[in-house]
Write a protein that holds these residues in place. Sequence first.
Motif, PDB file in Angstrom:
ATOM      1  N   ARG A 123      -8.440   5.408  -1.740  1.00 39.67           N
ATOM      2  CA  ARG A 123      -8.861   5.843  -0.312  1.00 39.67           C
ATOM      3  C   ARG A 123      -8.412   7.930   0.316  1.00 39.67           C
ATOM      4  O   ARG A 123      -7.268   7.517   0.580  1.00 39.67           O
ATOM      5  N   LYS A 168       0.565  -1.106   0.059  1.00 36.98           N
ATOM      6  CA  LYS A 168       0.021   0.158   0.153  1.00 36.98           C
ATOM      7  C   LYS A 168       0.698   1.099   0.177  1.00 36.98           C
ATOM      8  O   LYS A 168       2.074   1.119   0.327  1.00 36.98           O
ATOM      9  N   PRO A 175      -4.096  -2.995  -6.935  1.00 35.91           N
ATOM     10  CA  PRO A 175      -5.227  -2.436  -7.970  1.00 35.91           C
ATOM     11  C   PRO A 175      -4.971  -1.031  -8.693  1.00 35.91           C
ATOM     12  O   PRO A 175      -5.777  -0.774 -10.088  1.00 35.91           O
ATOM     13  N   SER A 217     -10.948   4.028  -9.093  1.00 36.51           N
ATOM     14  CA  SER A 217     -12.385   3.818  -8.108  1.00 36.51           C
ATOM     15  C   SER A 217     -11.579   3.734  -6.243  1.00 36.51           C
ATOM     16  O   SER A 217     -10.270   3.976  -6.255  1.00 36.51           O
ATOM     17  N   ASP A 234     -11.823   1.474  -4.708  1.00 35.61           N
ATOM     18  CA  ASP A 234     -10.609  -0.109  -4.319  1.00 35.61           C
ATOM     19  C   ASP A 234      -8.728   0.434  -4.757  1.00 35.61           C
ATOM     20  O   ASP A 234      -8.416  -0.189  -3.832  1.00 35.61           O
ATOM     21  N   GLU A 281      -5.514  -0.644 -12.581  1.00 36.95           N
ATOM     22  CA  GLU A 281      -7.024   0.844 -13.024  1.00 36.95           C
ATOM     23  C   GLU A 281      -5.422   2.297 -13.874  1.00 36.95           C
ATOM     24  O   GLU A 281      -6.271   2.221 -14.887  1.00 36.95           O
TER      25      GLU A 281
END
Length: 306
Positions: free
Chosen positions: A273, A196, A289, A268, A270, A293
């Motif tokens: 955030r 992340k 993800p 998105s 996903d 994307e």
Amino acid sequence: MRLLKAMYFAIHERLPPSIADQLFEVWSKIFIRRFLHKRRAARMKAAKALATSTHGKVASAELARVLREAGVTEGDILFFQCSFNDLHTFDGSPLELIQLLSNLIGTSGTLLMPAYTHVPAGGSEPFRPANDATYAGIVSEVFRRSPGVIRSLHPRHSICGLGPMAEYLLAQHQSCARADGPDSPFDRMRRRSESKILTLGLPRGYISFLHWLEDFEPEKLPLVVHRAAQTTCSIEMPDGTVLRVQDWQARSDVAARLSLDRLFRRVSADACRFTCFKGIAIGLYPMMPLARELLALRDDGIIHYH
């Protein structure tokens, strides 16, 4: 400005015009730089006072709770970017922030931060991984100097890491054909589900991982990002030998075409955030993800440059 004019006439009264003009140019640059620095410092102080009076201060424990709720978990591979000067309400030091992040991901997690440097082209001055400071901010520099932290050996885009996956993720960075492309630390991170990106104090989409999109398959980009020729750089290796490497760098004109909102309004939840807690901007980007994307959007002709 009155002071600059007074300096100009005083210099020209005492020195030949050519020397006076050169000296005035140097002095004026120093004067303007100091003026802008003082103005930025004053604005930062005012912003901090306003944020603190509005939201109060955020202790380390409170920020840790918010980050845990946002999705940072034990065992994460966490690439962290931060503008510490914009954490107006955080009541802690850079070292305390690093400790907070380390505690969140635990001993099974790996913490990474940018350690980017400016290296002269042509290899005239080598990159010295053990000594060269990073321009990526005070938190990254404190982390770089912390016990146990290792640094990848790319002369321009090195990354520092601490944790069980750090050695694997950072190994042989200097051998990559492109700094952030195939088999780079970013490329290795994005292939793991626990990876992340966390940002604090930065706008939405302000992440170095976008350089991976530039370097991964540059021939598929909707515009030319890199210079036509490689740049030669040098690295002073741990054993004292000097290694010369070729580096593909971005064209100087592409930065003016940066358009993060155009890209990230299509990403998105996903993969991105983004929230704000008591004046602190928080971004969390699961890398697997996000990479998927970004590639799909690239194939539709949409990247972070317009």
